[in-house]
Design a protein around this motif. Structure first.
Motif, PDB file in Angstrom:
ATOM      1  N   PRO A 354     -74.135  10.042   9.203  1.00 12.99           N
ATOM      2  CA  PRO A 354     -72.759   9.568   9.114  1.00 12.99           C
ATOM      3  C   PRO A 354     -71.829  10.663   8.575  1.00 12.99           C
ATOM      4  O   PRO A 354     -72.288  11.664   8.023  1.00 12.99           O
ATOM      5  CB  PRO A 354     -72.865   8.417   8.117  1.00 12.99           C
ATOM      6  N   LEU A 355     -70.548  10.425   8.711  1.00  8.37           N
ATOM      7  CA  LEU A 355     -69.560  11.350   8.167  1.00  8.37           C
ATOM      8  C   LEU A 355     -69.639  11.301   6.645  1.00  8.37           C
ATOM      9  O   LEU A 355     -69.591  10.229   6.038  1.00  8.37           O
ATOM     10  CB  LEU A 355     -68.163  10.954   8.640  1.00  8.37           C
ATOM     11  N   ARG A 356     -69.758  12.493   6.033  1.00  5.76           N
ATOM     12  CA  ARG A 356     -69.963  12.556   4.585  1.00  5.76           C
ATOM     13  C   ARG A 356     -69.227  13.769   4.028  1.00  5.76           C
ATOM     14  O   ARG A 356     -69.270  14.851   4.615  1.00  5.76           O
ATOM     15  CB  ARG A 356     -71.463  12.651   4.285  1.00  5.76           C
ATOM     16  N   LEU A 357     -68.534  13.579   2.907  1.00  4.53           N
ATOM     17  CA  LEU A 357     -67.772  14.644   2.260  1.00  4.53           C
ATOM     18  C   LEU A 357     -68.235  14.829   0.829  1.00  4.53           C
ATOM     19  O   LEU A 357     -68.624  13.868   0.160  1.00  4.53           O
ATOM     20  CB  LEU A 357     -66.267  14.312   2.231  1.00  4.53           C
ATOM     21  N   THR A 403     -68.649  22.813  -4.290  1.00  7.78           N
ATOM     22  CA  THR A 403     -68.784  21.936  -3.124  1.00  7.78           C
ATOM     23  C   THR A 403     -68.926  22.739  -1.834  1.00  7.78           C
ATOM     24  O   THR A 403     -68.860  22.181  -0.743  1.00  7.78           O
ATOM     25  CB  THR A 403     -67.575  20.992  -3.014  1.00  7.78           C
ATOM     26  N   GLY A 404     -69.137  24.046  -1.945  1.00  3.93           N
ATOM     27  CA  GLY A 404     -69.288  24.890  -0.761  1.00  3.93           C
ATOM     28  C   GLY A 404     -70.487  24.524   0.091  1.00  3.93           C
ATOM     29  O   GLY A 404     -70.537  24.866   1.281  1.00  3.93           O
ATOM     30  N   LEU A 405     -71.457  23.808  -0.489  1.00  2.00           N
ATOM     31  CA  LEU A 405     -72.615  23.391   0.289  1.00  2.00           C
ATOM     32  C   LEU A 405     -72.191  22.557   1.497  1.00  2.00           C
ATOM     33  O   LEU A 405     -72.828  22.606   2.554  1.00  2.00           O
ATOM     34  CB  LEU A 405     -73.574  22.591  -0.598  1.00  2.00           C
ATOM     35  N   ALA A 406     -71.110  21.791   1.351  1.00  2.00           N
ATOM     36  CA  ALA A 406     -70.644  20.944   2.448  1.00  2.00           C
ATOM     37  C   ALA A 406     -70.272  21.762   3.676  1.00  2.00           C
ATOM     38  O   ALA A 406     -70.397  21.298   4.809  1.00  2.00           O
ATOM     39  CB  ALA A 406     -69.441  20.116   1.995  1.00  2.00           C
ATOM     40  N   ALA A 407     -69.816  22.986   3.474  1.00  2.00           N
ATOM     41  CA  ALA A 407     -69.380  23.815   4.595  1.00  2.00           C
ATOM     42  C   ALA A 407     -70.534  24.522   5.283  1.00  2.00           C
ATOM     43  O   ALA A 407     -70.397  24.942   6.431  1.00  2.00           O
ATOM     44  CB  ALA A 407     -68.354  24.848   4.116  1.00  2.00           C
ATOM     45  N   VAL A 408     -71.665  24.656   4.601  1.00  3.05           N
ATOM     46  CA  VAL A 408     -72.761  25.454   5.180  1.00  3.05           C
ATOM     47  C   VAL A 408     -73.972  24.629   5.586  1.00  3.05           C
ATOM     48  O   VAL A 408     -74.821  25.113   6.333  1.00  3.05           O
ATOM     49  CB  VAL A 408     -73.199  26.584   4.217  1.00  3.05           C
ATOM     50  N   CYS A 485     -69.652  30.166   1.139  1.00  7.74           N
ATOM     51  CA  CYS A 485     -68.559  29.247   0.828  1.00  7.74           C
ATOM     52  C   CYS A 485     -68.657  28.838  -0.636  1.00  7.74           C
ATOM     53  O   CYS A 485     -69.735  28.454  -1.115  1.00  7.74           O
ATOM     54  CB  CYS A 485     -68.608  28.008   1.723  1.00  7.74           C
ATOM     55  N   GLY A 486     -67.534  28.917  -1.319  1.00  8.22           N
ATOM     56  CA  GLY A 486     -67.503  28.555  -2.728  1.00  8.22           C
ATOM     57  C   GLY A 486     -66.295  29.173  -3.404  1.00  8.22           C
ATOM     58  O   GLY A 486     -65.373  29.659  -2.745  1.00  8.22           O
TER      59      GLY A 486
END
Length: 551
Positions: A354-357, A403-408, A485-486
């Motif tokens: 699912p979509l997750r932020l 929260t850079g983990l979300a981008a990678v 990312c970070g």
């Protein structure tokens, strides 16, 4: 084709109107370097004191190629602008038109005096239709227009060009007042309105209303240019709805000396801009309609409702919000989340199905996200940005902080494999600030690093990265492709390590520059090399900065 404009022989007959794209010095320098067709470089409007402007959303589309905006005259103030514009290297064949505004005659004069050393001329913003106390209210009164133009002309030796509002019954009367006061030329038109857009029963713009621009205002612009040309032989900068060579020719026939192309640039990345202006200029000298085909009439800025399934706090200021919906989003792209009455912000998607932020609480908007309850509805637009495209044989290393983990995560998932899994380096101050690590282990090799040693490597994540890279063979290093990312300090440290073991071409980073519009128009996300992160990124490899570093 070179031509004369207010004492200069310019490389091209185009400008980008104030407040659009050329809003930061690094972007201006890139346009100067790469787009000779843009002979007049118009800055964003600058006031005496810094002004934050309005919170997002600031830009709304109400029909293909038609927009409403209310940025709110965001600017760093005259003194800071003097320093930043002073870094520019403006060649003799360009004209730096510094746009200024003020709440009084005295403010206009003060700003002009401060910025005169860096300006080839001044645009006087007398026509902003949405900023209370500025702009349109002044520009609708011939006497006030006369007094402002006369005072600035007396205070500085550079050419003065007032930008006129179309929201009057007789623009020629306003133009004549400016000419009588000594104006060296005129600019028409600023945005029409104000206008209003809504989505799901709520006003889109945080200001509620804004100036209308784009294809729909072209007839108004042509009418105003023609009426002004009837009263003067002085230069006229014509803008408002221009997008094709036919539009530019119509503006020239109406009397425009310089053609301003603005909202038509929505959705174009830096390479698109270069190609567009080159095509437009070629067709202006001959024939054709290819420039028009480059306009992003397919650009979507619509909001879709999404419903919160869970909101799980990781620690006191980081939470993971999961929605009931899924989304077709490619690795490296991002979305905007809009909470009516609060604002909107961009987010990388931790997962798409699912979509997750992942949200870190740093201000009022993220605090509102942190407090979302299951069942709550918010709104999403996107995706935006440029998807990442590593080579097929690349060995992916992702470095994430905060929260850079979300981008990678999706990069590691989509471009790793069972035979050649990606490697994720995730760093945090303490173990309780790490999130989604077990899910990462399902799709990648994972190394965690914490400052206090409570999880994984004790120390900075970049130190863990350096220790890993030092063990690899030259052949293995040559196949690496890095995505970072970070926070900016972490990214700079990661890049420094990665350059020791690889080349710039192998390194892509997403730094959290301010992103407002998402379609490349406002320029708030300017990188040091003049690219706009919202449209050219968010992941970009490093190019040399276009401006010298101060200090």
């Amino acid at each position: 084709m070179p031509f004369s404009f207010l004492g200069k022989t310019l490389s091209g007959c185009f400008t980008v109107p104030s407040g659009i794209v050329t809003t930061a010095p690094s972007i201006i320098q890139r346009v100067i370097r790469d787009m000779p067709e843009v002979g007049v470089i118009t800055t964003k409007s600058i006031g005496l004191e810094p002004r934050l402007g309005y919170r997002e959303p600031v830009y709304s589309q109400f029909a293909p190629g038609c927009f409403v905006n209310a940025v709110g005259l965001t600017n760093p103030g005259a003194q800071a602008s003097l320093e930043s514009l002073g870094q520019l290297r403006v060649p003799e064949d360009r004209f730096l038109l510094v746009s200024i505004f003020g709440g009084s005659v005295e403010e206009f004069v003060a700003v002009a005096k401060i910025l005169e050393p860096v300006a080839d001329g001044f645009e006087l913003n007398l026509s902003c239709p949405h900023a209370s106390g500025y702009g349109m209210a002044m520009g609708q009164d011939p006497k006030i227009v006369h007094d402002i133009v006369a005072a600035v002309k007396q205070a500085v030796s550079k050419p003065v060009i007032p930008k006129l509002t179309p929201n009057v019954t007789n623009i020629a009367e306003i133009g004549q007042a400016a000419l009588d006061a000594g104006a060296d030329g005129l600019c028409a038109i600023n945005t029409v309105g104000p206008g209003y857009t809504e989505a799901h029963g709520e006003p889109v713009l945080s200001n509620g209303v804004g100036g209308m621009s784009g294809k729909g205002v072209l007839p108004t612009a042509l009418k105003c240019i023609r009426e002004l040309r009837a009263i003067t032989d002085k230069p006229i900068i014509g803008c408002g709805g221009l997008s094709s060579a036919a539009d530019v020719k119509a503006a020239q026939h109406a009397g425009a000396t310089i053609a301003g192309v603005g909202s038509a640039l929505s959705g174009m990345d830096t390479e698109d801009l270069k190609h567009y202006f080159s095509t437009l200029n070629r067709e202006l000298q001959g024939s054709g309609s290819q420039a028009e085909t480059q306009i992003r009439y397919d650009l979507s800025m619509e909001f879709q409702p999404v419903t919160v399934a869970t909101n799980e706090a990781v620690c006191d200021d980081i939470t993971v919000v999961t929605f009931n919906e899924t989304m077709n989003i490619q690795a490296g792209e991002y979305v905007f989340i809009w909470i009516p009455g609060v604002g909107e912000k961009p987010f990388s998607c931790l997962t798409d199905s699912p979509l997750r932020l992942a949200v870190i609480n740093v201000g009022p908007f993220t605090e509102a996200c942190y407090q979302l309850e299951p069942g709550a509805t918010v709104y999403l637009r996107g995706p935006y940005g440029t998807p990442v495209m590593p080579p097929e044989d690349a060995d992916i290393i992702c470095v994430a902080g905060g929260t850079g983990l979300a981008a990678v995560y999706q990069i590691a998932r989509d471009f790793g494999s069972n035979e050649q899994p990606a490697h994720i380096f995730a760093g945090a101050r303490t173990a309780d600030r790490l999130y989604f690590i077990e899910d990462c282990k399902d799709i990648a090799q994972v190394t965690t690093a914490t400052d206090d040693g409570s999880s994984g490597f004790q120390g900075r994540v970049t130190d863990a990265l350096a220790e890993h890279l030092a063990k690899l063979t030259p052949e293995a290093l040559s196949k690496l492709w890095f995505y970072n990312c970070g926070p900016a300090p972490m990214i700079h440290a990661a890049e420094k390590v990665q350059r020791e073991y690889g080349s710039e071409q192998q390194i892509y980073s997403a730094i959290d520059y301010t992103t407002k519009c998402g379609v490349g128009i406002c320029g708030a996300c300017a990188s040091p090399d003049g690219r706009r992160i919202c449209i050219d990124g968010p992941f970009i490899n490093r190019e040399p900065d276009l401006l010298p570093k101060l200090g």
